[in-house]
Motif scaffolding. Structure first.
Motif, PDB file in Angstrom:
ATOM      1  N   LYS A 273     -86.361   4.211  82.258  1.00 56.70           N
ATOM      2  CA  LYS A 273     -85.394   4.584  81.247  1.00 56.70           C
ATOM      3  C   LYS A 273     -84.058   3.992  81.661  1.00 56.70           C
ATOM      4  N   PRO A 274     -83.351   3.294  80.750  1.00 58.42           N
ATOM      5  CA  PRO A 274     -82.047   2.761  81.137  1.00 58.42           C
ATOM      6  C   PRO A 274     -81.181   3.902  81.670  1.00 58.42           C
ATOM      7  N   ASN A 275     -80.639   3.730  82.861  1.00 57.57           N
ATOM      8  CA  ASN A 275     -79.849   4.820  83.447  1.00 57.57           C
ATOM      9  C   ASN A 275     -78.494   4.336  83.923  1.00 57.57           C
ATOM     10  N   PRO A 276     -77.670   3.799  83.008  1.00 61.40           N
ATOM     11  CA  PRO A 276     -76.329   3.421  83.435  1.00 61.40           C
ATOM     12  C   PRO A 276     -75.556   4.664  83.881  1.00 61.40           C
ATOM     13  N   PHE A 277     -74.614   4.470  84.811  1.00 60.99           N
ATOM     14  CA  PHE A 277     -73.752   5.590  85.187  1.00 60.99           C
ATOM     15  C   PHE A 277     -72.875   5.927  83.990  1.00 60.99           C
ATOM     16  N   PRO A 278     -72.545   7.185  83.832  1.00 57.53           N
ATOM     17  CA  PRO A 278     -71.624   7.532  82.729  1.00 57.53           C
ATOM     18  C   PRO A 278     -70.200   7.086  83.042  1.00 57.53           C
ATOM     19  N   LYS A 279     -70.062   5.804  83.287  1.00 52.04           N
ATOM     20  CA  LYS A 279     -68.759   5.199  83.569  1.00 52.04           C
ATOM     21  C   LYS A 279     -68.634   3.979  82.664  1.00 52.04           C
ATOM     22  N   SER A 280     -67.551   3.238  82.843  1.00 48.53           N
ATOM     23  CA  SER A 280     -67.361   2.068  81.979  1.00 48.53           C
ATOM     24  C   SER A 280     -68.360   0.973  82.351  1.00 48.53           C
ATOM     25  N   ILE A 281     -68.531   0.038  81.440  1.00 45.71           N
ATOM     26  CA  ILE A 281     -69.450  -1.078  81.672  1.00 45.71           C
ATOM     27  C   ILE A 281     -69.047  -1.812  82.949  1.00 45.71           C
ATOM     28  N   PHE A 282     -67.739  -2.046  83.083  1.00 41.72           N
ATOM     29  CA  PHE A 282     -67.233  -2.752  84.258  1.00 41.72           C
ATOM     30  C   PHE A 282     -67.582  -1.984  85.529  1.00 41.72           C
ATOM     31  N   ASP A 283     -67.283  -0.681  85.520  1.00 43.86           N
ATOM     32  CA  ASP A 283     -67.519   0.123  86.724  1.00 43.86           C
ATOM     33  C   ASP A 283     -68.998   0.205  87.075  1.00 43.86           C
ATOM     34  N   ASN A 284     -69.845   0.175  86.057  1.00 43.66           N
ATOM     35  CA  ASN A 284     -71.280   0.176  86.314  1.00 43.66           C
ATOM     36  C   ASN A 284     -71.687  -1.009  87.168  1.00 43.66           C
TER      37      ASN A 284
ATOM     38  N   PRO B  14     -67.496   3.137  77.830  1.00 43.90           N
ATOM     39  CA  PRO B  14     -68.614   3.677  78.606  1.00 43.90           C
ATOM     40  C   PRO B  14     -69.911   2.895  78.408  1.00 43.90           C
ATOM     41  N   GLY B  15     -70.617   2.697  79.502  1.00 46.21           N
ATOM     42  CA  GLY B  15     -71.884   1.978  79.457  1.00 46.21           C
ATOM     43  C   GLY B  15     -72.942   2.732  78.692  1.00 46.21           C
ATOM     44  N   THR B  16     -72.748   4.074  78.612  1.00 40.54           N
ATOM     45  CA  THR B  16     -73.738   4.876  77.902  1.00 40.54           C
ATOM     46  C   THR B  16     -73.627   4.711  76.400  1.00 40.54           C
ATOM     47  N   GLY B  17     -72.549   4.037  75.942  1.00 43.45           N
ATOM     48  CA  GLY B  17     -72.387   3.852  74.503  1.00 43.45           C
ATOM     49  C   GLY B  17     -73.119   2.626  73.975  1.00 43.45           C
ATOM     50  N   LEU B  18     -73.732   1.858  74.871  1.00 43.85           N
ATOM     51  CA  LEU B  18     -74.461   0.668  74.428  1.00 43.85           C
ATOM     52  C   LEU B  18     -75.821   1.045  73.852  1.00 43.85           C
ATOM     53  N   SER B  19     -76.441   0.102  73.168  1.00 43.67           N
ATOM     54  CA  SER B  19     -77.790   0.368  72.658  1.00 43.67           C
ATOM     55  C   SER B  19     -78.767   0.357  73.827  1.00 43.67           C
ATOM     56  N   GLY B  20     -79.984   0.833  73.562  1.00 41.07           N
ATOM     57  CA  GLY B  20     -80.967   0.952  74.633  1.00 41.07           C
ATOM     58  C   GLY B  20     -81.220  -0.358  75.360  1.00 41.07           C
ATOM     59  N   GLY B  21     -81.410  -1.430  74.586  1.00 39.30           N
ATOM     60  CA  GLY B  21     -81.684  -2.723  75.198  1.00 39.30           C
ATOM     61  C   GLY B  21     -80.496  -3.242  75.983  1.00 39.30           C
ATOM     62  N   GLN B  22     -79.283  -3.023  75.431  1.00 30.48           N
ATOM     63  CA  GLN B  22     -78.082  -3.446  76.144  1.00 30.48           C
ATOM     64  C   GLN B  22     -77.924  -2.642  77.427  1.00 30.48           C
ATOM     65  N   GLN B  23     -78.233  -1.326  77.339  1.00 29.61           N
ATOM     66  CA  GLN B  23     -78.135  -0.494  78.538  1.00 29.61           C
ATOM     67  C   GLN B  23     -79.067  -1.013  79.623  1.00 29.61           C
ATOM     68  N   GLN B  24     -80.286  -1.411  79.213  1.00 32.05           N
ATOM     69  CA  GLN B  24     -81.235  -1.875  80.215  1.00 32.05           C
ATOM     70  C   GLN B  24     -80.750  -3.195  80.822  1.00 32.05           C
TER      71      GLN B  24
ATOM     72  N   ARG C   8     -64.669  20.109  77.004  1.00 39.01           N
ATOM     73  CA  ARG C   8     -63.855  18.918  77.201  1.00 39.01           C
ATOM     74  C   ARG C   8     -64.573  17.905  78.092  1.00 39.01           C
ATOM     75  N   PHE C   9     -65.231  18.398  79.155  1.00 42.50           N
ATOM     76  CA  PHE C   9     -65.742  17.461  80.149  1.00 42.50           C
ATOM     77  C   PHE C   9     -67.253  17.329  80.132  1.00 42.50           C
ATOM     78  N   GLU C  10     -67.900  18.162  79.342  1.00 43.06           N
ATOM     79  CA  GLU C  10     -69.356  18.111  79.333  1.00 43.06           C
ATOM     80  C   GLU C  10     -69.821  16.745  78.837  1.00 43.06           C
ATOM     81  N   ARG C  11     -70.820  16.196  79.523  1.00 39.27           N
ATOM     82  CA  ARG C  11     -71.414  14.938  79.061  1.00 39.27           C
ATOM     83  C   ARG C  11     -72.829  15.209  78.640  1.00 39.27           C
ATOM     84  N   ARG C  12     -73.254  14.503  77.657  1.00 43.63           N
ATOM     85  CA  ARG C  12     -74.629  14.660  77.201  1.00 43.63           C
ATOM     86  C   ARG C  12     -75.415  13.403  77.496  1.00 43.63           C
ATOM     87  N   TRP C  13     -76.699  13.599  77.750  1.00 46.73           N
ATOM     88  CA  TRP C  13     -77.560  12.434  77.989  1.00 46.73           C
ATOM     89  C   TRP C  13     -78.588  12.320  76.883  1.00 46.73           C
TER      90      TRP C  13
END
Lengths: 442, 296
Positions: free
Chosen positions: B137-148, B189-199, A437-442
């Motif tokens: 390497k783009p390293n956004p936090f695994p949080k929302s775009i706003f929270d990033n 989530p910010g991690t859902g963006l494309s690589g260039g957008q993440q950067q 449920r909570f695992e995140r992947r990078w």
């Protein structure tokens, strides 16, 4: 100049048969494919074998234990005779409470069964029903004093002997001297059965009672509560301490000889036989600190010692699996070390930590040896009510029952194992769900 | 700032031109001669940051050797050089990210607006808010775009209300050229963006706390050419407000975005100069060998 590069022995050409598609090469491919098939077959065989063992285990345990969930009851028409229960006729609860219910049971048996003249016969008749019947009748009278003087049909718990006989645990065809149940008792049983006075019901005693010397009155509730209190202590101590230690070691501690030493020791502690922790607990918590024996508090402390290394190792693994880029991102934003850990690293590592903690807990739940050392192996009838009351735990209860000679404890042992396995499966499933449920992947 | 050192500009422009093309054969594993002095103009008139005789050791390894260089205000300076030459290491000295690496020792003096950033009383947390960083390497936090984007302003207490924070996030995202692409999904989530957008999100995150210097460690090496072009454009725009140090493996990129270029070679800072000069008319033979792609 401009000569092609050659080896010392000249230009090398691969012989025809060793080239791709050549004879030697084809033979090599055949061998390689065979080796691959063989390897896969070993894997399947190993898997099949382990599944077979697992199935055998479950079939045996369920086969032995399933019958324990049903328990035989006997219907007797009880005459709540006033002259036995309340000779003065005042219906005083004190009098009613201290009346001789054994006489009531005996009178009932005499009136219901033929050939009960003589003490030997009466004792055999009494052997049909559980000694708990006295208390059951007493409870009924105390709850409703108006019963006195009336005759009521009452379902009472059958004795373990009757229960085992009816479940096929005792062979009726053996000569009388070779079996525990007498011909006379069998006759009575057949009569009662013919009158529809014997019934098998859900064995609620098993789930509500504490331990007992009489199998039909023995339950696992005391052990379950003992396990519960022990686990509460273990979880409350080992999770915060383990996680804090892991965070410090992984995120804050400098890498030097001392931390290396600590790390090696933690790894070694995880491999220490659990009975050693029992001895340690006995010496430290009971003899030195003077904590009570057989108490969930001490059991929990001992299991904490045992679980801590497991949780620390799992938590450190969870922390390591958080990519360093997240830490760099946070540090690069000007977050302090602690903010980095609490805002970013810990939330990402928590599912892994919880999984480790749950696996550690389920190990602790199944642990027996260290608890034997601190006296949780005692015969305890009362359901524990707190962290310092005398208690035993589920696996120790299984050990105790497995040690008991009575036939009826065999099925109860298996039933207790089933319950314990149920808890384990539930906990491990929870761990899997949390991870998924909570695992995140990078 | 140590004016004595500032005045002693390491101008060392004796022509080190190679007589024969063979002599230019560039050997990436061979260090510059012992006691090498940087060629070119290492100082500028209005430095934002200055490094004086900086040495970095990883355990026994001497990773950065006597590097002296200024980073000008509102300029883009590119660090180039073969892999393992220490340009990233030096970059990480500028916001003390090397502190987090065990066994890493930094000596020498690095100043930001004249204040030593390795001084005992300096708060590294504040330093990193003033000198932001964008990673390879783009390293956004695994949080929302706003929270990033909101993370930095939040931890530094830069906003007093939610609407202020929203304005700041929008400003940063606009500045990073990402606003139009994400304004409808700020809470995804910010991690859902494309690589260039993440950067670009990472750049928005870096500028959200209004740093004075932005360090970029190969910010485009994980991106496709289109995303790279966008980031390069962005860097050029950001120059108006920030000083930017960019480490890059792409010489074209260095040529496109930077005003000055510094060439590192196995821990030595070989040559610094105007980007155009470095790429058209390098002075040192090692620089020339690298730029013309003659690897020995």
């Amino acid at each position: 100049m401009n000569k092609p590069t050659t080896t010392a022995r000249g230009v090398y050409t691969i012989p025809e048969e060793r080239r791709i598609g050549g004879k030697a090469h084809l033979a090599l491919v055949t061998r390689r494919n065979a080796a691959e098939r063989r390897f896969r077959a070993y894997g399947i065989a190993a898997l099949g074998l382990s599944l077979l063992f697992l199935v055998t285990l479950f079939v045996t345990i369920i086969g032995n234990g399933a019958s324990a969930f049903r328990q035989t009851y006997v219907k007797l028409d009880v005459n709540f005779a006033a002259d036995v229960l309340d000779p003065d006729g005042k219906r005083d609860p004190a009098t009613l409470g201290s009346a001789n219910y054994l006489t009531l049971v005996r009178n009932t048996l005499r009136s219901q069964l033929p050939d009960t003249e003589g003490r030997a016969a009466l004792r055999e008749a009494q052997g049909l029903i559980s000694s708990a019947a006295n208390y059951q009748l007493r409870e009924m009278v105390l709850a409703d004093p108006l019963l006195v003087g009336q005759t009521r049909p009452v379902w009472v718990l059958a004795s373990a002997l009757v229960d085992a006989t009816l479940k096929g645990g005792i062979d009726r065809n053996l000569p009388e001297s070779d079996r525990k149940i007498s011909d006379r008792q069998l006759g009575w049983l057949d009569k009662l059965a013919a009158e529809g006075r014997i019934e098998r019901r859900f064995n609620s005693v098993l789930f509500t009672a504490g331990d007992s010397r009489e199998p039909e009155q023995a339950g696992i509730w005391g052990a379950v509560m003992g396990s519960f209190y022990t686990m509460v202590v273990t979880l409350a101590l080992s999770f915060p301490i383990g996680v804090a230690a892991a965070i410090y070691l992984e995120e804050f501690a400098p890498r030097n000889r001392w931390t290396d030493l600590i790390e090696v020791n933690i790894n070694n502690l995880a491999a220490v036989p659990s009975i050693v922790y029992g001895l340690l607990g006995l010496a430290v918590f009971i003899n030195w600190f003077g904590l009570p024996r057989s108490a969930p508090l001490v059991g929990g402390l001992v299991l904490t010692l045992m679980t801590l290394p497991v949780i620390i190792i799992a938590s450190r693994a969870a922390l390591t699996s958080v990519p360093p880029s997240i830490r760099e991102a946070a540090l690069g934003m000007g977050a302090s070390k602690m903010q980095t850990v609490t805002h970013h690293v810990l939330p990402l590592a928590l599912p892994g930590m919880l999984t480790g903690a749950i696996i550690g807990m389920s190990r602790a739940l199944g642990e027996t040896a260290p608890l034997l050392m601190i006296g949780m192996v005692a015969f305890i009838v009362d359901v524990p009510t707190g962290f310092t009351s005398h208690a035993t735990v589920l696996p120790v209860q299984i050990y105790l029952w497995a040690d008991s000679p009575e036939r009826a404890f065999v099925e109860r042992t298996s039933a207790a194992i089933l319950v314990l396995l149920g808890f384990m499966v539930a906990m491990n499933a929870l761990a899997v769900i949390l991870r998924k449920r909570f695992e995140r992947r990078w | 700032m140590n004016t004595a050192i500032a005045q002693q500009r390491a101008i060392h422009q004796e022509p080190v031109m190679a007589a024969h093309p063979q002599d230019l054969a560039f050997n990436a594993t061979e260090p510059a001669p012992e006691g090498h002095r940087t060629v070119g103009l290492v100082t500028v008139d209005n430095p934002k940051m200055s490094a004086r005789d900086v040495n970095v050791h990883y355990g026994d390894k001497h990773a950065i050797k006597h590097v002296t260089i200024d980073i000008g205000t509102n300029e883009v300076i590119a660090f180039i050089g073969p892999s393992g030459c220490g340009k990233s290491t030096f970059l990480r000295c500028l916001n003390r990210m090397n502190d987090t690496i065990d066994g890493c020792r930094v000596s020498g003096e690095i100043t930001l607006d004249g204040h030593d950033i390795y001084a005992r009383d300096l708060d590294v947390v504040q330093l990193r808010a003033r000198v932001g960083m964008v990673f390879q390497k783009p390293n956004p936090f695994p949080k929302s775009i706003f929270d990033n984007v909101a993370y930095g302003p939040r931890i530094h207490g830069m906003v007093s209300s939610k609407s202020e924070l929203e304005d700041l996030v929008q400003w940063a995202l606009e500045k990073a050229g990402l606003w139009n692409e994400v304004k409808d999904r700020l809470h995804q989530p910010g991690t859902g963006l494309s690589g260039g957008q993440q950067q670009r999100l990472c750049i928005a995150r870096a500028i959200s706390v209004s740093p004075e210097v932005i360090l970029m460690d190969e910010p485009c090496s994980a991106l496709d050419p289109i995303a790279t072009a966008k980031i390069e454009e962005l860097i050029d725009e950001l120059r108006a407000n920030f000083s930017i140090v960019i480490v890059t493996h792409s010489m074209q990129q260095a040529a496109r975005v930077s005003q000055r270029t510094a060439y590192f070679h196995l821990g030595d800072l070989i040559e610094v100069g105007e980007t155009e000069q470095i790429f058209t008319n390098p002075v040192h033979k090692l620089t020339e060998g690298y730029i013309t792609g003659r690897f020995g």
